[in-house]
Design a protein around this motif. Structure first.
Motif, PDB file in Angstrom:
ATOM      1  N   GLU A  55       0.835  -1.196   0.000  1.00  0.00           N
ATOM      2  CA  GLU A  55       0.000   0.000   0.000  1.00  0.00           C
ATOM      3  C   GLU A  55       0.875   1.253   0.000  1.00  0.00           C
ATOM      4  N   PHE A  56       2.004   1.182   0.709  1.00  0.00           N
ATOM      5  CA  PHE A  56       2.912   2.334   0.783  1.00  0.00           C
ATOM      6  C   PHE A  56       3.507   2.638  -0.591  1.00  0.00           C
ATOM      7  N   ASP A  57       3.858   1.571  -1.339  1.00  0.00           N
ATOM      8  CA  ASP A  57       4.390   1.764  -2.692  1.00  0.00           C
ATOM      9  C   ASP A  57       3.347   2.446  -3.578  1.00  0.00           C
ATOM     10  N   ASN A  58       2.100   1.995  -3.463  1.00  0.00           N
ATOM     11  CA  ASN A  58       1.021   2.584  -4.269  1.00  0.00           C
ATOM     12  C   ASN A  58       0.790   4.044  -3.905  1.00  0.00           C
ATOM     13  N   TYR A  59       0.833   4.340  -2.611  1.00  0.00           N
ATOM     14  CA  TYR A  59       0.679   5.735  -2.174  1.00  0.00           C
ATOM     15  C   TYR A  59       1.830   6.583  -2.726  1.00  0.00           C
ATOM     16  N   ASP A  60       3.057   6.103  -2.555  1.00  0.00           N
ATOM     17  CA  ASP A  60       4.234   6.849  -3.027  1.00  0.00           C
ATOM     18  C   ASP A  60       4.145   7.106  -4.531  1.00  0.00           C
ATOM     19  N   ALA A  61       3.676   6.108  -5.279  1.00  0.00           N
ATOM     20  CA  ALA A  61       3.559   6.253  -6.734  1.00  0.00           C
ATOM     21  C   ALA A  61       2.544   7.343  -7.086  1.00  0.00           C
ATOM     22  N   TRP A  62       1.403   7.377  -6.353  1.00  0.00           N
ATOM     23  CA  TRP A  62       0.396   8.402  -6.630  1.00  0.00           C
ATOM     24  C   TRP A  62       0.933   9.791  -6.292  1.00  0.00           C
ATOM     25  N   PHE A  63       1.610   9.904  -5.156  1.00  0.00           N
ATOM     26  CA  PHE A  63       2.199  11.184  -4.745  1.00  0.00           C
ATOM     27  C   PHE A  63       3.155  11.688  -5.830  1.00  0.00           C
ATOM     28  N   GLU A  64       4.049  10.813  -6.296  1.00  0.00           N
ATOM     29  CA  GLU A  64       5.036  11.198  -7.316  1.00  0.00           C
ATOM     30  C   GLU A  64       4.359  11.543  -8.642  1.00  0.00           C
ATOM     31  N   GLU A  65       3.294  10.815  -8.983  1.00  0.00           N
ATOM     32  CA  GLU A  65       2.543  11.076 -10.218  1.00  0.00           C
ATOM     33  C   GLU A  65       1.907  12.471 -10.174  1.00  0.00           C
ATOM     34  N   GLU A  66       1.292  12.813  -9.051  1.00  0.00           N
ATOM     35  CA  GLU A  66       0.654  14.126  -8.920  1.00  0.00           C
ATOM     36  C   GLU A  66       1.701  15.241  -8.916  1.00  0.00           C
TER      37      GLU A  66
END
Length: 149
Positions: A128-139
Motif C-alpha cells: 500500500e505504501f508503494d502505491n501511495y508513493d507512486a500516486w504522490f510522485e505522479e501528482e
C-alpha cells in the motif's frame, strides 16, 4: 440512503484534511486503502507545490501549520474511522467495498473527484505504501509539467 451516507463519509474525510491545511490548499489528496489493513494518507497542493502532510510549512505561505505528530495522528484516526464506516456501510447495503479510494478536492472551486478500485492493488512485491508513493510522485510530476508549459 446508501449514496448519501457514502458521500457524507467522504465529505468528513475532506473536511478534516481541509481543516488540517487551514483551508489554504489548492488541492487536497486523500489516499484510502482497505486491503485487510487500512492505510490512510493525505497530501496537498499549496502555493504551486505538492507537499506531504508533514511538509505543509514548506509551502512558503508564512503560516505556521500544526504538523505535529499529535495533529497528524488525529487526522489519520478520523480517516481510518471513516474508511471502516464505509466498509460497514457497503457491507450492510450489499455493495462492493472499495479496496482503494483516491479522493481529490479543490476547496476554491469545490470540485471533487474520486477514483475507486474494487480489486486488491497490492501484491507480494507492491505494498500500500508503494502505491501511495507512486500516486504522490505522479501528482507531483503532473504539477511540475503543467507549471513548465
Amino acid at each position: 440512503m446508501f449514496e448519501d451516507e457514502f458521500t457524507d463519509l467522504q465529505a468528513d474525510m475532506v473536511d478534516i484534511c481541509n481543516e488540517y491545511s487551514k483551508g489554504l490548499a489548492d488541492k487536497i489528496f486523500i489516499y484510502a486503502a482497505n486491503e485487510g489493513i487500512i492505510l490512510a494518507h493525505h497530501f496537498y497542493c499549496i502555493n504551486g507545490k505538492v507537499l506531504d502532510c508533514q511538509e505543509l510549512n514548506e509551502s512558503e505561505l508564512n503560516i505556521d501549520f500544526d504538523v505535529s505528530d499529535d495533529c497528524q495522528e488525529q487526522v489519520l484516526d478520523i480517516l481510518n474511522e471513516d474508511i471502516q464506516k464505509i466498509q460497514v456501510l457497503c457491507e450492510k447495503n450489499k455493495q462492493p467495498v472499495p479496496k482503494l479510494m483516491k479522493l481529490v478536492y479543490e476547496p476554491k472551486t469545490k470540485k471533487f473527484n474520486a477514483e475507486y478500485k474494487y480489486e486488491n492493488q497490492t501484491t507480494d512485491e507492491i505494498s500500500e505504501f508503494d502505491n501511495y508513493d507512486a500516486w504522490f510522485e505522479e501528482e507531483k510530476a503532473k504539477l511540475e509539467s503543467s507549471s513548465q508549459s
